[in-house]
Design a protein around this motif. Structure first.
Motif, PDB file in Angstrom:
ATOM      1  N   THR A  17       0.823  -1.207   0.000  1.00  0.00           N
ATOM      2  CA  THR A  17       0.000   0.000   0.000  1.00  0.00           C
ATOM      3  C   THR A  17       0.857   1.258   0.000  1.00  0.00           C
ATOM      4  OG1 THR A  17      -2.070   0.939   0.828  1.00  0.00           O
ATOM      5  CG2 THR A  17      -0.432   0.336   2.494  1.00  0.00           C
ATOM      6  N   SER A  54       1.552   8.073   7.802  1.00  0.00           N
ATOM      7  CA  SER A  54       0.282   7.458   7.404  1.00  0.00           C
ATOM      8  C   SER A  54      -0.269   6.497   8.462  1.00  0.00           C
ATOM      9  CB  SER A  54       0.487   6.691   6.100  1.00  0.00           C
ATOM     10  OG  SER A  54      -0.630   5.879   5.824  1.00  0.00           O
ATOM     11  N   CYS A  58      -0.986   3.206   6.527  1.00  0.00           N
ATOM     12  CA  CYS A  58       0.151   2.281   6.402  1.00  0.00           C
ATOM     13  C   CYS A  58       0.378   1.534   7.719  1.00  0.00           C
ATOM     14  CB  CYS A  58       1.415   3.030   5.985  1.00  0.00           C
ATOM     15  SG  CYS A  58       1.379   3.558   4.252  1.00  0.00           S
ATOM     16  N   THR A 110      -2.379  -1.113   7.985  1.00  0.00           N
ATOM     17  CA  THR A 110      -2.211  -2.185   6.991  1.00  0.00           C
ATOM     18  C   THR A 110      -1.109  -3.135   7.460  1.00  0.00           C
ATOM     19  OG1 THR A 110      -2.945  -0.714   5.220  1.00  0.00           O
ATOM     20  CG2 THR A 110      -1.727  -2.677   4.556  1.00  0.00           C
ATOM     21  N   LEU A 148       5.514  -1.022   1.862  1.00  0.00           N
ATOM     22  CA  LEU A 148       4.950   0.329   1.875  1.00  0.00           C
ATOM     23  C   LEU A 148       5.673   1.237   0.885  1.00  0.00           C
ATOM     24  CD1 LEU A 148       4.743   0.900   5.757  1.00  0.00           C
ATOM     25  CD2 LEU A 148       2.960   0.004   4.234  1.00  0.00           C
ATOM     26  N   PHE A 191       6.100   1.754  11.784  1.00  0.00           N
ATOM     27  CA  PHE A 191       6.362   0.990  10.543  1.00  0.00           C
ATOM     28  C   PHE A 191       7.523   0.029  10.795  1.00  0.00           C
ATOM     29  CE2 PHE A 191       5.224   4.900   7.669  1.00  0.00           C
ATOM     30  CZ  PHE A 191       3.904   4.817   8.059  1.00  0.00           C
TER      31      PHE A 191
END
Ligand SMILES: *Cc1c(COP(=O)(O)O)cnc(C)c1O
Length: 335
Positions: free
Chosen positions: A70, A76, A79, A82, A95, A116
């Protein structure tokens, strides 16, 4: 509207709470204000993308995919969630990060950026603003295929018709809670970004014939452009559900609180984040709900949302990014 016909993974046990905001209502002295706590949805840190991912990830799994791909901005929430869904499902996740504000991407940033890394993205690739994100995602899908695996691409914000079903479901949830509480709302106010939340909510309310209008507060685009985006997605979502499409004039997306641009702080946003934290003990975020709440507060103060009306603010989450904006949010007197 019969959403049980669609495959769905479950990431939240039950409904999110729907709460009155008596102290904020008293502080503003106008309409009666309520909040729907979608900041408390499941997956790491919660927020609106969780509802969309329930349908999108179910589709990825149904198609036999082992990797999610994505796109999003450096902070984000989409992100982050996800990635969290991928971890939960035992999938890999790649990502593509679009540096929308040039020079703002830092690999050591806090907030979502740190998450992340913690949640183990397989690849994080930073691309300049204006890059063709569809092409970048297609390249990742091809790279995954070259490894003998199968990737599923999720559009930015999870905002296609399938993702928007999550917010049609939320419309049903809100109406059920409204009935259970015996509390009828005159309007729902929501941040409007990649449009899936606004479009799904509106389409669900129209499908239920709820008679509750929605006011979107833009975080990025001018009003006419955003309203066209929301309406187009609402029509596609209604088609997927087999329900009547919302009329164009039911789409309202005000642009007065965007400020200088997407993700860029405004004084009204900072004031709104601090006001909600101090009056109700609820954390907003700088990019979406802080600006949406700035609009909500202004519309109560100027009498648009008048005494005697009952207004529901849909809290779409995002508080994990607060720490990345600490310097903008601190009390200036203490800085
Ligand atoms: C993505 C996001 C929104 C906007 O929702 P869209 O469906 O993209 O319009 C609002 N609030 C938060 C916290 C978000 O992360």
């Amino acid at each position: 509207m019969n959403l049980a016909r669609f495959a769905r993974r479950r990431y939240t046990p039950g409904f999110t709470s729907l709460e009155p905001m008596p102290r904020l209502s008293a502080a503003l002295g106008g309409a009666e204000l309520w909040i729907k706590r979608d900041d408390l949805l499941g997956l790491a840190g919660g927020g609106n993308k969780t509802r969309k991912l329930e349908f999108l990830v179910a589709d990825a799994i149904a198609q036999g995919c082992d990797t999610l791909v994505t796109v999003g901005a450096p902070q984000s929430n989409h992100c982050r969630l996800t990635l969290a869904a991928a971890a939960r499902e035992g999938l890999q996740c790649r990502l593509v990060i679009e540096e929308r504000v040039p020079g703002t991407y830092r690999t050591n940033a806090l907030g979502n950026n740190l998450l992340f890394d913690l949640m183990g993205a397989e690849i994080i690739r930073n691309v300049p603003p204006g890059t063709d994100l569809g092409a970048e995602m297609a390249a990742e899908v091809a790279a995954v295929a070259a490894l003998g695996r199968k990737a599923y691409a999720i559009v930015g914000g999870g905002s296609n018709a399938l993702g928007a079903l999550g917010y049609a479901a939320c419309a049903g949830e809100i109406m059920a809670q409204s009935f259970e509480l015996g509390v009828a709302f005159d309007r729902i106010v929501v941040a409007s970004g990649s449009a899936g939340t606004h479009a799904g909510l509106l389409t669900g309310l129209v499908a239920l014939n709820a008679g509750v209008p929605v006011t979107g507060i833009n975080v990025r685009r001018p009003q006419a452009e955003q309203e066209a985006n929301v309406h187009k997605l609402a029509v596609a979502t209604a088609e997927l559900m087999g329900t009547p499409a919302p009329a164009r004039d039911a789409v309202v997306a005000l642009d007065r609180w965007v400020g200088p641009g997407y993700s860029l702080p405004t004084a009204d946003m900072v004031a709104a984040v601090r006001l909600l934290a101090q009056s109700e003990g609820i954390l907003l975020d700088p990019v979406y709900t802080g600006k949406a709440m700035a609009g909500f507060v202004a519309l109560v103060r100027d009498g648009t949302f008048a005494a005697g009306q009952r207004m529901l603010f849909l809290h779409t989450g995002g508080s994990p990014s607060l720490h990345a904006y600490a310097d903008d949010l601190r009390d200036p007197a203490l800085n």
